[in-house]
Structure formats: structure tokens, C-alpha cells
Scaffold this motif. Structure first.
Motif, PDB file in Angstrom:
ATOM      1  N   HIS A   1       0.852  -1.193   0.000  1.00 30.03           N
ATOM      2  CA  HIS A   1       0.000   0.000   0.000  1.00 30.03           C
ATOM      3  C   HIS A   1       0.891   1.248   0.000  1.00 30.03           C
ATOM      4  O   HIS A   1       0.898   2.030   0.952  1.00 30.03           O
ATOM      5  N   PRO A   2       1.668   1.456  -1.074  1.00 31.31           N
ATOM      6  CA  PRO A   2       2.640   2.554  -1.075  1.00 31.31           C
ATOM      7  C   PRO A   2       2.013   3.939  -1.015  1.00 31.31           C
ATOM      8  O   PRO A   2       2.681   4.901  -0.628  1.00 31.31           O
ATOM      9  N   ASP A   3       0.744   4.071  -1.390  1.00 33.64           N
ATOM     10  CA  ASP A   3       0.086   5.382  -1.395  1.00 33.64           C
ATOM     11  C   ASP A   3      -0.768   5.621  -0.152  1.00 33.64           C
ATOM     12  O   ASP A   3      -1.564   6.567  -0.111  1.00 33.64           O
ATOM     13  N   ALA A   4      -0.612   4.782   0.842  1.00 31.01           N
ATOM     14  CA  ALA A   4      -1.450   4.894   2.037  1.00 31.01           C
ATOM     15  C   ALA A   4      -1.203   6.205   2.766  1.00 31.01           C
ATOM     16  O   ALA A   4      -0.067   6.655   2.904  1.00 31.01           O
TER      17      ALA A   4
ATOM     18  N   TRP B   1      -0.278  17.351   2.623  1.00 25.18           N
ATOM     19  CA  TRP B   1      -1.237  16.335   3.080  1.00 25.18           C
ATOM     20  C   TRP B   1      -2.585  16.512   2.383  1.00 25.18           C
ATOM     21  O   TRP B   1      -3.175  15.532   1.918  1.00 25.18           O
ATOM     22  N   LEU B   2      -3.056  17.730   2.268  1.00 20.36           N
ATOM     23  CA  LEU B   2      -4.346  17.978   1.630  1.00 20.36           C
ATOM     24  C   LEU B   2      -4.333  17.569   0.160  1.00 20.36           C
ATOM     25  O   LEU B   2      -5.364  17.135  -0.384  1.00 20.36           O
ATOM     26  N   GLU B   3      -3.203  17.689  -0.495  1.00 24.40           N
ATOM     27  CA  GLU B   3      -3.108  17.341  -1.913  1.00 24.40           C
ATOM     28  C   GLU B   3      -3.310  15.847  -2.161  1.00 24.40           C
ATOM     29  O   GLU B   3      -3.530  15.432  -3.296  1.00 24.40           O
ATOM     30  N   GLU B   4      -3.241  15.045  -1.117  1.00 27.85           N
ATOM     31  CA  GLU B   4      -3.386  13.593  -1.265  1.00 27.85           C
ATOM     32  C   GLU B   4      -4.833  13.169  -1.493  1.00 27.85           C
ATOM     33  O   GLU B   4      -5.091  12.006  -1.829  1.00 27.85           O
ATOM     34  N   PHE B   5      -5.787  14.082  -1.327  1.00 31.63           N
ATOM     35  CA  PHE B   5      -7.187  13.688  -1.299  1.00 31.63           C
ATOM     36  C   PHE B   5      -7.977  14.254  -2.473  1.00 31.63           C
ATOM     37  O   PHE B   5      -7.517  15.148  -3.184  1.00 31.63           O
TER      38      PHE B   5
END
Length: 303
Positions: free
Chosen positions: A144-147, A232-236
Motif C-alpha cells: 500500500h505505497p500510497d497509504a 497532506w491535503l493534496e493527497e485527497f
């Protein structure tokens, strides 16, 4: 202590604040989407309007965690990932924030290892247990590398950088009971203070703050914090919701201080002054906000 409130519940909420992202159901790939849809149909939303809090569901999560500890030998982390989530419905759209308890337990273990004295750490989580948990984490991350967690937690304070995505107009205070103690609202709902904003607005505010801070104080703590929150916000998903929840801190601060608290607005005023070239006013606003939250943080040493 004068401002500490008695909590009328079988579970004392930890003095912790939470930064959460709720992604729209459509953001989840199958079969996760179908699983969350079935979960929502069975459990119903934790908040069916933007002005409603998920505080009751947070207490439920805490009770579940304590029940796990009482039912078996304590472990460094759960054996499997939680299938639970916080659910919000806003304007008819279902938003999902998975608890991701196992992933967050790994993170908490990492924080404990970084911040606790070795003797205390070895007593709480023996080296053999930590090594097994870390090896388990490495195996899981390989698949799960993108977790990334949907929930960040801060104990005993709200980090100033967490206010960057929000404005004072996003603030929602849900008072407690009518007895003046600010604990339980009508129908037993706990008191809450939270901010809720669409992801696009949150990213825009953080980006503007980062640009202003980078020009004025490129080596400052807040500019590093803005970069951290922004990444962090850019991940969603771009149509997500972002929530800052004071969590159990509402019981530490008490109703009077909560009513007077305008931390996001104060930080916004300071950034506005910075963009206008009034560095002195910006530093004054940031300094007052930082000192106030450091006083709250210092309460963890009180007895």
C-alpha cells in the motif's frame, strides 16, 4: 483547575484534537465504494448537516478502543484494519472519513518512540513488540505505497498550522447542556467545537498563506507547517471536506474559553496583515496565538 469541565460519560475523551478529511463516496474505487455504501446504509450518517458535529461517533470510537484493550492482552496495534468510518452528509452528498485505526496506531507508535523516554517506552511497548509491529508495518506499506491517514491527531493542543485552511466563518460551536457545564447537549450529545470547509477553499487558503509566509519569513516554523499541511491535503479528492475538531479539548478548555476562542480568525488576521506589509502586527497576532496554545499544552504537566 478552574477551566476544566467534568465529563458526564463512561469514557473520558482524550485531550486531543483531530484534523480530518472526508472524501465523497465517488472518490473510493470499487469494491471499497460498495462497502462504504453498505456501511452507510446500515449505520446512517454521524452528521446529516454541515453544522452538526460527529462528537458522539468519536466517543463511540474511544469506547470501542477501550473495549478492545479490556477484552484481550493489550497489543501495539489492532490485528486488522477497522471497517468503520465517520460519515457526513452535506447538501445530499455522502462523505466518508475512514477511521484507519491500524494505520493510525502505527503512527502513534512512531510518535511514542520519538518522544517518550526509553524506560517508559520499553515498559509500555516492549522492544520485541515494537519490532514486530514495525516489521508488520513495512510489509503492509510494501503493498500500500500510497497509504495516508484521513485523520491526524494532536494531543493537548491544536497546532497553529492546522488553522491555516479555515476562516472564522467556518467555525461551529455546539454547546453542551443547559447546566452551564458544557458537557452533554440535548439528547445526550456532547459539546463540540469544529471547523468545516470544502477542500478547494482549504487548499486555496493554505497556498496563499504559504506564499505570503515564504516571502516574509522563509525559515519560519509556520511556513514549514503550511507546506506540511498543504502536501497532506493534496493527497485527497478535490471535492472532499476538511474538518478541524477540537475533540476532547472542549472538556479541557471549558465553555467560556471555547465561546471566546477565535483562533482561525486571529491567524487569518495576522496573515492579512503580513500580506499588507504590516510585519509587526502579523508577528503580534501569531505570537499571541502561539503563546495561548502553548499554555494549553503546558497543562499536560499539571496534576
Amino acid at each position: 483547575m478552574q477551566d476544566v469541565t467534568v465529563v458526564r460519560t463512561s469514557v473520558l475523551p482524550p485531550y486531543a484534537a483531530h484534523l480530518r478529511v472526508y472524501e465523497p463516496l465517488a472518490a473510493y474505487p470499487e469494491p471499497e465504494r460498495a462497502d462504504w455504501q453498505a456501511y452507510a446504509a446500515e449505520h446512517g450518517p454521524d452528521a446529516s448537516a454541515a453544522e452538526q458535529s460527529v462528537a458522539a461517533a468519536v466517543l463511540e470510537e474511544q469506547r470501542e478502543a477501550l473495549a478492545e484493550l479490556a477484552a484481550r492482552t493489550p497489543r501495539a496495534l489492532p490485528e486488522k484494519e477497522s471497517g468503520r468510518a465517520y460519515l457526513r452528509i452535506v447538501d445530499g452528498v455522502l462523505y466518508v472519513c475512514p477511521w484507519a485505526t491500524r494505520l493510525r496506531s502505527w503512527q502513534a507508535l512512531e510518535e511514542l518512540r520519538a518522544g517518550a523516554p526509553v524506560a517508559l517506552l520499553d515498559t509500555a511497548v516492549p522492544p520485541v513488540t515494537r519490532a514486530a509491529a514495525e516489521a508488520d508495518r513495512e510489509r503492509w506499506l510494501a503493498g500500500h505505497p500510497d497509504a495516508r491517514p484521513w485523520i491526524l491527531t494532536s494531543r493537548w493542543e491544536v497546532p497553529v498550522r492546522w488553522f491555516l485552511p479555515f476562516g472564522d466563518e467556518d467555525r461551529c460551536f455546539v454547546p453542551g447542556g443547559t447546566d452551564g457545564e458544557g458537557v452533554e447537549g440535548e439528547r445526550g450529545r456532547p459539546a463540540a467545537l469544529f471547523y468545516l470547509v470544502p477542500m478547494a477553499q482549504a487548499r486555496r487558503r493554505v497556498a496563499r498563506a504559504y506564499r505570503a509566509l515564504r516571502e516574509a519569513v522563509p525559515e519560519g516554523e509556520l511556513v514549514r507547517g503550511a507546506e506540511q499541511v498543504g502536501r497532506w491535503l493534496e493527497e485527497f479528492h478535490p471535492r472532499s471536506l476538511v474538518e478541524l475538531d477540537y475533540g476532547g479539548l472542549v472538556h479541557l478548555l471549558g465553555p467560556e474559553r471555547l465561546l471566546a476562542d477565535r483562533s482561525a480568525g486571529e491567524l487569518e488576521d495576522g496573515l492579512r496583515a503580513l500580506r499588507a506589509g504590516d510585519t509587526a502586527e502579523a508577528l503580534r497576532a501569531y505570537g499571541e496565538l502561539t503563546v495561548r496554545w502553548r499554555r494549553v499544552l503546558a497543562l499536560r504537566q499539571a496534576n
